[in-house]
Write a protein that holds these residues in place. Sequence first.
Motif: not given
Lengths: 342, 245
Positions: B40-52
């Motif tokens: 398994f691999s790490l999925p990417n986030l669908p947004y930036d880290y600072s977007a929340l």
Amino acid sequence: MTFSDGAHPSPTAETQNPASGEGWRPSRDYYLSRHGCRRGVIPTAISAKVPLLPHRRTSERHVAVALRLPHGASVLSREEPLPPSSLMPQTAAALPVPITNPRCRRPPLKNRHLPAPHPVCCLLTPLLLLDTADLILILQNVSPGLKHWKMQQKDWLHRSSQTSRVLAFYGLTSPPYKLDALEPYMSQKALEIHWVKHHGDYVERLNKQLANSPLYGLTLDELVKVAYNNGNPFPEFNNAAQLWNHNFFWESMQPDGGKTPTAGLLQQIEKDFGSFPNFKDEFATAAMRLFGSGWVWLVLKPREKRLAVVRTSNAVNPLALGDIPIINLDMWEHAYYLDYKV
Amino acid sequence: MASRTLLSRKTLGTMLLGGAAGLGFSRGVGLCHLRKVQTFSLPNLPYDYSALEPAISGEIMRIHHQKHHQAYVTNFNKALEQLEEAMAKGDSSTIVQLQSTSKFNGGGHINYSIFWKNLAPVKEGGGEPPKGALGWAIDDVYGSPEAVIRKMNAEGAALQGSGWVWLALDKEMKKVRIETTANQDPLVTKGLHLVPLLGIDVWEHAYYLQYKNVKADYLKNIWNVINWNYAGEVYDKACAGLEHP
């Protein structure tokens, strides 16, 4: 090595005999027998003649005496110095004493009840449902003798409810060193938040729970063991055990610590783990392998007469499992996250 | 894993009797149908880290994704490899011992993969109330989305130690339900009929850097970035699956 629960001096013949003179320490029963209805708060390990709160009439509500002692304050009497071998830190958590004296003629507040009505009075049952004040108003016009009796009852009820119940609770034990004394391994900010917010929260929540709990009146050690209930813990267990664990945690650390143990403990570690560095590796590995929140302990297993490293989840305490803790390490994330992130 | 169901006691016995040495991979050919371990691999986030922000700080998102989730993925892959070896050797005690590591790390990977999709920046629909079938299902059981939020926050605050709070679809009862799980246990450990719609991480690392010990504030603010649209899609798909099995 001497092992004790460190929380309460066990009663001895000397303790219970007031006439024995030197080294005598009054017991809880002595206080209650001498002072009757007076309120008293008896601290745990460290002693003696604490001035008692005077008996006074207060308004009709419970008065909770929370011993929130400031930094470094202690509950010592001036007559006895701090014993050097005491395991308890400067501020002792008070032993909560339930204040009931069988010699008080008034029944305790919560057990108060009116006598059962005479069968004839069943006819008057609807009247008994009225408020006392309304009843008096009605009876004023019915019978002067009955009215007098009712006034007496009302006065008795009023005076009963004026008797306040003073409860004593656990206090927040402070670490026996300044908050920046463990730098650079544990920052002052992390230690302060850990102590004031987390440890303090557990104290407050436990005190709130105990106000209406049948487990009120035990020492902290007893409370932890009883509340664990052999793996089916009562609601009070989490807060009581976390309170105990944190008290112990502050004691398990010291400024300029980290040196090798000495004497009997070192011999036992070498016997059970091979060497002190081996023990440190095993302890660290156990800590890294802990899933979720929990604690890692060096305990003495009294039946097997050996030391062991154990991991416990959440708030579980080896005291409840029958082992004797020697040192512990908080592996909840709040203990290290601010300093070490992951 | 399918291969395990194919291993009967008899074939396992013959493998053991056959001896470990020298048989190696050839054992897999005839009897066991062992397949290559999927990593398994790490999925990417669908947004930036600072977007929340300001609900969840960028620092927390970065550490949460790059350190915690990555660690779970790495350890899960390692556990699977060890499981594969133990199964090939027929070492049942190691197989059983690895169950807890698999549950912990695998559970963490499953939970986080859902969690990243459960969150969305405000401008992408984060915090918008549920619509459609999910909205009706929530109203049916709880009265309103606010009631769900209150209840989930209460459960999250009451949870001792580490764990997750879930809004789940109970396929048997055909109703939504609130559940909690401890540590990294995935929701299916509470029942195979439960489908996770929304999950909130209440491990301390999820909020400590920003909210310190005030878990209640974290639970209040995270609802501003919860992606109800994704939860609605999952709900619709699960319901469609129920109607047309």
